[in-house]
Design an enzyme around this catalytic site. Structure first.
Site, PDB file in Angstrom:
ATOM      1  N   ASP A  27       0.836  -1.199   0.000  1.00  0.00           N
ATOM      2  CA  ASP A  27       0.000   0.000   0.000  1.00  0.00           C
ATOM      3  C   ASP A  27       0.874   1.254   0.000  1.00  0.00           C
ATOM      4  OD1 ASP A  27      -2.289   1.497   0.029  1.00  0.00           O
ATOM      5  OD2 ASP A  27      -2.753   1.158   2.139  1.00  0.00           O
ATOM      6  N   GLY A  28       0.331   2.328  -0.539  1.00  0.00           N
ATOM      7  CA  GLY A  28       1.010   3.622  -0.436  1.00  0.00           C
ATOM      8  C   GLY A  28       1.655   4.120  -1.722  1.00  0.00           C
ATOM      9  N   ASN A  29       1.411   3.443  -2.844  1.00  0.00           N
ATOM     10  CA  ASN A  29       2.001   3.920  -4.112  1.00  0.00           C
ATOM     11  C   ASN A  29       1.504   5.321  -4.456  1.00  0.00           C
ATOM     12  OD1 ASN A  29       3.072   1.390  -4.291  1.00  0.00           O
ATOM     13  ND2 ASN A  29       1.733   0.671  -5.930  1.00  0.00           N
ATOM     14  N   ARG A  31       0.304   7.682  -2.438  1.00  0.00           N
ATOM     15  CA  ARG A  31       0.825   8.710  -1.536  1.00  0.00           C
ATOM     16  C   ARG A  31       2.305   8.998  -1.826  1.00  0.00           C
ATOM     17  NH1 ARG A  31      -1.511   5.805   3.525  1.00  0.00           N
ATOM     18  NH2 ARG A  31      -2.005   4.369   1.836  1.00  0.00           N
ATOM     19  N   TRP A  32       3.020   7.964  -2.189  1.00  0.00           N
ATOM     20  CA  TRP A  32       4.443   8.151  -2.549  1.00  0.00           C
ATOM     21  C   TRP A  32       4.543   9.120  -3.728  1.00  0.00           C
ATOM     22  CZ3 TRP A  32       7.465   7.476  -6.858  1.00  0.00           C
ATOM     23  CH2 TRP A  32       8.847   7.397  -6.673  1.00  0.00           C
ATOM     24  N   HIS A  44       2.883   3.584  -8.861  1.00  0.00           N
ATOM     25  CA  HIS A  44       2.744   2.154  -9.172  1.00  0.00           C
ATOM     26  C   HIS A  44       3.988   1.642  -9.899  1.00  0.00           C
ATOM     27  CE1 HIS A  44      -1.251   2.301  -7.654  1.00  0.00           C
ATOM     28  NE2 HIS A  44      -1.778   2.997  -8.654  1.00  0.00           N
ATOM     29  N   GLU A  74     -12.031  -4.670  -5.154  1.00  0.00           N
ATOM     30  CA  GLU A  74     -12.481  -3.282  -4.980  1.00  0.00           C
ATOM     31  C   GLU A  74     -11.720  -2.319  -5.905  1.00  0.00           C
ATOM     32  OE1 GLU A  74     -11.699  -5.361  -2.394  1.00  0.00           O
ATOM     33  OE2 GLU A  74     -13.814  -5.746  -1.882  1.00  0.00           O
ATOM     34  N   LEU A 138      11.154 -20.445  -5.030  1.00  0.00           N
ATOM     35  CA  LEU A 138      10.209 -19.469  -4.469  1.00  0.00           C
ATOM     36  C   LEU A 138       8.938 -19.479  -5.305  1.00  0.00           C
ATOM     37  CD1 LEU A 138       9.397 -16.929  -2.769  1.00  0.00           C
ATOM     38  CD2 LEU A 138      10.552 -15.552  -4.488  1.00  0.00           C
ATOM     39  N   ARG A 195       1.825  -5.068   6.130  1.00  0.00           N
ATOM     40  CA  ARG A 195       1.099  -4.026   5.392  1.00  0.00           C
ATOM     41  C   ARG A 195       1.934  -2.761   5.428  1.00  0.00           C
ATOM     42  NH1 ARG A 195      -5.050  -2.637   4.459  1.00  0.00           N
ATOM     43  NH2 ARG A 195      -4.675  -0.841   3.135  1.00  0.00           N
TER      44      ARG A 195
HETATM   45  C1  FPP Z   1      -1.653   0.376  -3.346  1.00  0.00           C
HETATM   46  O1  FPP Z   1      -1.265   1.693  -3.492  1.00  0.00           O
HETATM   47  C2  FPP Z   1      -1.216  -0.445  -4.421  1.00  0.00           C
HETATM   48  C3  FPP Z   1      -2.041  -1.007  -5.379  1.00  0.00           C
HETATM   49  C4  FPP Z   1      -3.490  -0.846  -5.444  1.00  0.00           C
HETATM   50  C5  FPP Z   1      -1.530  -1.841  -6.426  1.00  0.00           C
HETATM   51  C6  FPP Z   1      -0.222  -2.507  -6.153  1.00  0.00           C
HETATM   52  C7  FPP Z   1       0.415  -2.617  -7.447  1.00  0.00           C
HETATM   53  C8  FPP Z   1       1.725  -2.566  -7.712  1.00  0.00           C
HETATM   54  C9  FPP Z   1       2.793  -2.513  -6.699  1.00  0.00           C
HETATM   55  C10 FPP Z   1       2.170  -2.563  -9.133  1.00  0.00           C
HETATM   56  C11 FPP Z   1       1.719  -3.727  -9.948  1.00  0.00           C
HETATM   57  C12 FPP Z   1       2.068  -5.012  -9.361  1.00  0.00           C
HETATM   58  C13 FPP Z   1       2.802  -5.991  -9.922  1.00  0.00           C
HETATM   59  C14 FPP Z   1       2.943  -7.277  -9.214  1.00  0.00           C
HETATM   60  C15 FPP Z   1       3.482  -5.823 -11.205  1.00  0.00           C
HETATM   61  P1  FPP Z   1      -2.418   2.789  -3.526  1.00  0.00           P
HETATM   62  O2  FPP Z   1      -2.637   3.173  -4.925  1.00  0.00           O
HETATM   63  O3  FPP Z   1      -3.626   2.287  -2.809  1.00  0.00           O
HETATM   64  O4  FPP Z   1      -1.724   3.912  -2.694  1.00  0.00           O
HETATM   65  P2  FPP Z   1      -2.458   5.029  -1.806  1.00  0.00           P
HETATM   66  O5  FPP Z   1      -3.225   4.308  -0.744  1.00  0.00           O
HETATM   67  O6  FPP Z   1      -1.305   5.784  -1.273  1.00  0.00           O
HETATM   68  O7  FPP Z   1      -3.320   5.823  -2.728  1.00  0.00           O
END
Ligand code: FPP
Length: 249
Positions: A27-29, A31-32, A44, A74, A138, A195
């Protein structure tokens, strides 16, 4: 001391107390990216790099199962352009990483309502899973279009159907049979659930399977999560007293 012992010992870890299965809510892409005044998709993209590093770290640490929550049921409700960017990233990841996975003994697996994924993603997944199916070091499981409640519903349907056909007696339904009919039927339950980004939620991930899993929440945003932080979580895990509802000793 065999190589396994020396390898994890160098990270201050006890080889006898290593987890078999680590699951992660990445989680947190978003916000990053926001913190850096960038588009969410950049977050992402950076998240995919972390996926690569953490997969490699688990392989080095000889953790045999890693499960990543990459896209929830979701998440389909996010803006279409973000969903489409995530699907494109996934295809790119699968195409660019398969050769390395084959070389490094990583077996790719996927759980979730995979039939909802666009054809190009399913094709790339099938290709990557096929090419890596004999690997054993793995097992990297991507949870895609995954929701634990939906998983439990499909399990109930399958078992009810088998009972209606007379293939099983309802009295035979026990925890083992239920576990075997989840998407994760062939995986051990996670020992650790991490998480990132500080939220204290499970968000419909592996609800059945985490009954006795050790939980770790870190404020680190997924794109900033590193192998060192994973090792620090493993060290803390090794200090926890897992009693599985029993008393000590
Ligand atoms: C949460 O960050 C992350 C996701 C919903 C998707 C995770 C996906 C990846 C890491 C990339 C694709 C994956 C692979 C395996 C290639 P968010 O968008 O909810 O962040 P936020 O809560 O800060 O808005």
């Amino acid at each position: 001391m065999n190589s396994k012992h020396s390898k994890v010992s160098q990270f201050g870890l006890d080889p006898l107390k290593m987890p078999r299965h680590v699951a992660i809510i990445m989680d947190g892409n978003g916000r990053w990216a926001r913190k850096k005044l960038m588009n969410r998709v950049k977050g992402h993209e950076q998240g995919v790099k972390t996926v690569r590093h953490i997969t490699e770290a688990c392989r080095q640490l000889e953790i045999p199962f890693l499960t990543l929550y990459a896209f929830s049921t979701e998440n389909w409700q996010r803006p279409a352009h973000e969903v489409s960017a995530l699907m494109n990233l996934l295809v790119r990841f699968l195409k660019s990483e398969t050769a390395d996975m084959v070389k490094n003994g990583v077996r790719l697996n996927a759980i979730g309502q995979l039939e909802r994924l666009p054809d190009k993603v399913r094709q790339a997944l099938d290709e990557a899973m096929g090419q890596t199916e004999n690997n054993r070091l793995l097992t990297l499981t991507l949870a895609l279009s995954y929701g634990a409640r939906a998983e439990i519903v499909q399990m109930a349907r399958v078992l009810a159907d088998k009972a209606c056909r007379g293939e099983i007696d309802p009295q035979q339904i026990d925890e083992t049979l239920v576990g075997q009919h989840l998407y994760t039927g062939k995986l051990p339950d996670p020992d650790i659930l991490i998480r990132t980004s500080g939220e204290m939620r499970i968000s419909n991930f592996l609800l059945w399977q985490i009954a006795y899993t050790e939980l770790f929440v870190t404020a680190t945003l997924w794109p900033d999560f590193t192998r060192d932080e994973l090792i620090s979580i493993l060290q803390r895990f090794q200090q926890r007293d897992r009693r599985f509802g029993k008393v000590e000793g």
